[in-house]
Motif scaffolding. Structure first.
Motif, PDB file in Angstrom:
ATOM      1  N   ALA A  29       3.439   4.878   2.623  1.00 27.17           N
ATOM      2  CA  ALA A  29       4.426   3.967   2.029  1.00 27.17           C
ATOM      3  C   ALA A  29       5.514   3.619   3.034  1.00 27.17           C
ATOM      4  O   ALA A  29       5.944   2.462   3.132  1.00 27.17           O
ATOM      5  CB  ALA A  29       5.030   4.610   0.782  1.00 27.17           C
ATOM      6  N   GLY A  30       5.969   4.616   3.787  1.00 29.37           N
ATOM      7  CA  GLY A  30       7.004   4.361   4.791  1.00 29.37           C
ATOM      8  C   GLY A  30       6.523   3.426   5.880  1.00 29.37           C
ATOM      9  O   GLY A  30       7.267   2.543   6.330  1.00 29.37           O
ATOM     10  N   ARG A  31       5.278   3.593   6.317  1.00 27.07           N
ATOM     11  CA  ARG A  31       4.749   2.738   7.379  1.00 27.07           C
ATOM     12  C   ARG A  31       4.519   1.305   6.896  1.00 27.07           C
ATOM     13  O   ARG A  31       4.558   0.364   7.688  1.00 27.07           O
ATOM     14  CB  ARG A  31       3.443   3.329   7.906  1.00 27.07           C
ATOM     15  CG  ARG A  31       3.638   4.662   8.617  1.00 27.07           C
ATOM     16  CD  ARG A  31       2.323   5.327   8.975  1.00 27.07           C
ATOM     17  NE  ARG A  31       2.556   6.679   9.492  1.00 27.07           N
ATOM     18  CZ  ARG A  31       1.592   7.502   9.880  1.00 27.07           C
ATOM     19  NH1 ARG A  31       0.323   7.124   9.808  1.00 27.07           N
ATOM     20  NH2 ARG A  31       1.883   8.703  10.326  1.00 27.07           N
ATOM     21  N   LEU A  32       4.272   1.151   5.622  1.00 23.36           N
ATOM     22  CA  LEU A  32       4.078  -0.182   5.063  1.00 23.36           C
ATOM     23  C   LEU A  32       5.397  -0.807   4.596  1.00 23.36           C
ATOM     24  O   LEU A  32       5.425  -1.967   4.178  1.00 23.36           O
ATOM     25  CB  LEU A  32       3.093  -0.120   3.891  1.00 23.36           C
ATOM     26  CG  LEU A  32       1.636   0.201   4.253  1.00 23.36           C
ATOM     27  CD1 LEU A  32       0.813   0.428   2.996  1.00 23.36           C
ATOM     28  CD2 LEU A  32       1.025  -0.912   5.101  1.00 23.36           C
ATOM     29  N   GLY A  33       6.468  -0.042   4.631  1.00 24.39           N
ATOM     30  CA  GLY A  33       7.762  -0.565   4.218  1.00 24.39           C
ATOM     31  C   GLY A  33       7.897  -0.727   2.713  1.00 24.39           C
ATOM     32  O   GLY A  33       8.601  -1.610   2.244  1.00 24.39           O
ATOM     33  N   ILE A  34       7.243   0.164   1.953  1.00 25.01           N
ATOM     34  CA  ILE A  34       7.271   0.094   0.497  1.00 25.01           C
ATOM     35  C   ILE A  34       7.984   1.332  -0.036  1.00 25.01           C
ATOM     36  O   ILE A  34       7.640   2.455   0.328  1.00 25.01           O
ATOM     37  CB  ILE A  34       5.842   0.010  -0.087  1.00 25.01           C
ATOM     38  CG1 ILE A  34       5.171  -1.288   0.384  1.00 25.01           C
ATOM     39  CG2 ILE A  34       5.859   0.070  -1.608  1.00 25.01           C
ATOM     40  CD1 ILE A  34       3.718  -1.404   0.003  1.00 25.01           C
ATOM     41  N   ASP A  35       8.964   1.130  -0.912  1.00 18.35           N
ATOM     42  CA  ASP A  35       9.731   2.258  -1.424  1.00 18.35           C
ATOM     43  C   ASP A  35       9.674   2.397  -2.941  1.00 18.35           C
ATOM     44  O   ASP A  35      10.344   3.255  -3.510  1.00 18.35           O
ATOM     45  CB  ASP A  35      11.195   2.156  -0.975  1.00 18.35           C
ATOM     46  CG  ASP A  35      11.850   0.854  -1.456  1.00 18.35           C
ATOM     47  OD1 ASP A  35      11.183   0.057  -2.145  1.00 18.35           O
ATOM     48  OD2 ASP A  35      13.037   0.646  -1.129  1.00 18.35           O
ATOM     49  N   ARG A  36       8.859   1.580  -3.592  1.00 17.40           N
ATOM     50  CA  ARG A  36       8.772   1.681  -5.055  1.00 17.40           C
ATOM     51  C   ARG A  36       7.449   1.110  -5.521  1.00 17.40           C
ATOM     52  O   ARG A  36       6.802   0.321  -4.812  1.00 17.40           O
ATOM     53  CB  ARG A  36       9.919   0.926  -5.719  1.00 17.40           C
ATOM     54  CG  ARG A  36       9.988  -0.534  -5.341  1.00 17.40           C
ATOM     55  CD  ARG A  36      11.140  -1.272  -5.973  1.00 17.40           C
ATOM     56  NE  ARG A  36      11.214  -2.650  -5.510  1.00 17.40           N
ATOM     57  CZ  ARG A  36      10.450  -3.639  -5.958  1.00 17.40           C
ATOM     58  NH1 ARG A  36       9.535  -3.387  -6.911  1.00 17.40           N
ATOM     59  NH2 ARG A  36      10.577  -4.860  -5.496  1.00 17.40           N
ATOM     60  N   ALA A  37       7.063   1.503  -6.721  1.00 19.96           N
ATOM     61  CA  ALA A  37       5.845   0.955  -7.319  1.00 19.96           C
ATOM     62  C   ALA A  37       6.077  -0.495  -7.729  1.00 19.96           C
ATOM     63  O   ALA A  37       7.205  -0.915  -7.985  1.00 19.96           O
ATOM     64  CB  ALA A  37       5.447   1.794  -8.534  1.00 19.96           C
ATOM     65  N   GLY A  38       4.986  -1.265  -7.790  1.00 22.27           N
ATOM     66  CA  GLY A  38       5.076  -2.669  -8.187  1.00 22.27           C
ATOM     67  C   GLY A  38       4.835  -3.628  -7.048  1.00 22.27           C
ATOM     68  O   GLY A  38       4.576  -4.812  -7.286  1.00 22.27           O
ATOM     69  N   ALA A  39       4.922  -3.139  -5.801  1.00 22.27           N
ATOM     70  CA  ALA A  39       4.658  -4.000  -4.651  1.00 22.27           C
ATOM     71  C   ALA A  39       3.138  -4.191  -4.499  1.00 22.27           C
ATOM     72  O   ALA A  39       2.344  -3.609  -5.236  1.00 22.27           O
ATOM     73  CB  ALA A  39       5.259  -3.381  -3.393  1.00 22.27           C
TER      74      ALA A  39
END
Length: 397
Positions: free
Chosen positions: A167-177
């Motif tokens: 998630a960190g490498r993809l730049g995602i910090d929450r569900a829903g993306a």
């Protein structure tokens, strides 16, 4: 002729006053001299304390996570090729007495997880796309940071659960993306917390086992996770290879993830000797500095020494005076070093969330070493001061 009276003995209190007065007359020099001892003691206590607290934190993690999780992975054949786990491995392992849960993941070959479809397909960012069973989270004892894990319903659709690193490498910090996997968009339904006993999951994008087959997943197990009771874990470990692949048990690699944490805790314990050595070197350097300062002090205070000798002070009293100054200077530096080292140890342990363990051996050893080094550093200057005769001491150069 009437005999001269014997010289009065210096009381302990008077000796302490004389020693402190000698340092108080040159405060900046005393502080700089004591700094070397303080750095040595602080380094010893701080480093050993941080290592001890870190080891206590690892042990606490091991106790919390348990040692009853085993992983099964393909090994190599006699010809050196990669072997495969039978697709029946999960069912076979679940029948072993003592086993409480079994789950697995399988790598989806040639699939990559990207933030958008504009990113080159060969860019993996170290993220592996894995087909996952719905009970993986329960078997690993993991927790969700955001959203939910895969279930019987969502595993049939293009949804994904990301490990914390992925998630960190993809730049995602929450569900829903959304992320782009193998030519189609997947909705992120959950992000995992760090899984200490399965770091490979932290770097994975987990999709449903059944949906993964639509991406060409062949159903082969990459890693099988098994959890058993504490009383049976060793017995289960001894039969897992034969259970998974009865014909070629040597082609099955069985490991216990907690062993890595245990080895890390043992390795950190061995570093304590190194940290003691580093502190000792700094202490010796500080001792040389104190000896140098005391020699200079003797040269500068020749008239004081001559005057005291003329008033009846004995060689022993002069020797004891300068030895007391040296020990006092070193002891003050040692006390400052203890406070600095403890503050560093406690502060870092609190920052990292480790149990605060004060290294009693380093505290006592550092304080005693400071006093001992101060005494040794003061022997030569004290003897030199004591050997001066009143005439030599009062003579001007």
């Amino acid at each position: 002729m009437k005999a001269l009276p014997n010289a009065a003995r210096l009381r302990t209190r008077d000796l302490a006053v004389v020693g402190v007065d000698g340092l108080r007359g040159r405060p900046l020099r005393a502080v700089l001299s004591a700094l070397g001892i303080a750095i040595g003691v602080a380094a010893m206590i701080g480093l050993v304390g941080i290592s001890t607290s870190s080891r206590a934190g690892l042990i606490a993690d091991i106790e919390k996570l348990g040692t009853n999780l085993l992983t099964v992975e393909p090994g190599t054949t006699l010809t050196g090729k990669d072997s495969e786990l039978p697709k029946s491995a999960e069912d076979m392992v679940s029948r072993v007495p003592g086993v409480t849960s079994v789950s697995a993941v399988g790598k989806v070959e040639d699939a990559t997880a990207r933030r958008t479809d504009k990113i080159d397909a060969d860019t993996t960012n170290g993220i592996a796309v894995q087909a996952s069973r719905t009970d993986l989270l329960k078997t690993l004892g993991g927790k969700m940071r955001s959203g939910t894990f895969l279930n019987a319903a969502t595993s049939k659709y293009p949804v994904v659960v990301l490990g914390t690193d992925a998630a960190g490498r993809l730049g995602i910090d929450r569900a829903g993306a959304h992320v782009y996997i193998d030519g189609r968009w997947f909705m992120v339904v959950g992000i995992l917390d760090e899984v200490d006993l399965a770091p490979e999951v932290d770097r994975a994008a987990l999709i449903g086992w059944s949906y993964a087959e639509k991406l060409g997943f062949d159903g082969n197990i990459t890693t099988l996770y098994e959890k058993s009771t504490d009383a049976t874990v060793d017995k289960v470990r001894s039969v897992l290879g034969y259970t998974v692949n009865p014909e070629h048990p040597e082609e099955v690699a069985v490991s216990r993830p907690s062993d890595a944490l245990t080895a890390q805790a043992a390795a950190e314990r061995t570093f304590n000797a190194l940290f003691f050595g580093l502190g000792a070197i700094a202490l010796l350097a500080g001792g040389v500095g104190i000896a140098n300062i005391m020699v200079i002090s003797v040269l500068e205070r020749r008239q004081e020494i001559g005057l005291r000798r003329s008033l009846g002070a004995t060689r022993g009293q002069i020797r004891l005076q300068f030895l007391t100054e040296s020990v006092t200077l070193s002891a003050l530096g040692g006390a400052a070093g203890v406070l600095i080292g403890l503050g560093t140890c406690v502060g870092y342990a609190v920052y990292r969330g480790w149990p605060t363990v004060l290294p009693a051996d380093a505290i006592v050893g550092g304080a005693l070493a400071a006093v001992l080094i101060g005494a040794l550093a003061g022997v030569y200057p004290a003897r030199r001061a004591a050997n001066l005769t009143p005439t030599e001491a009062l003579a001007t150069n």
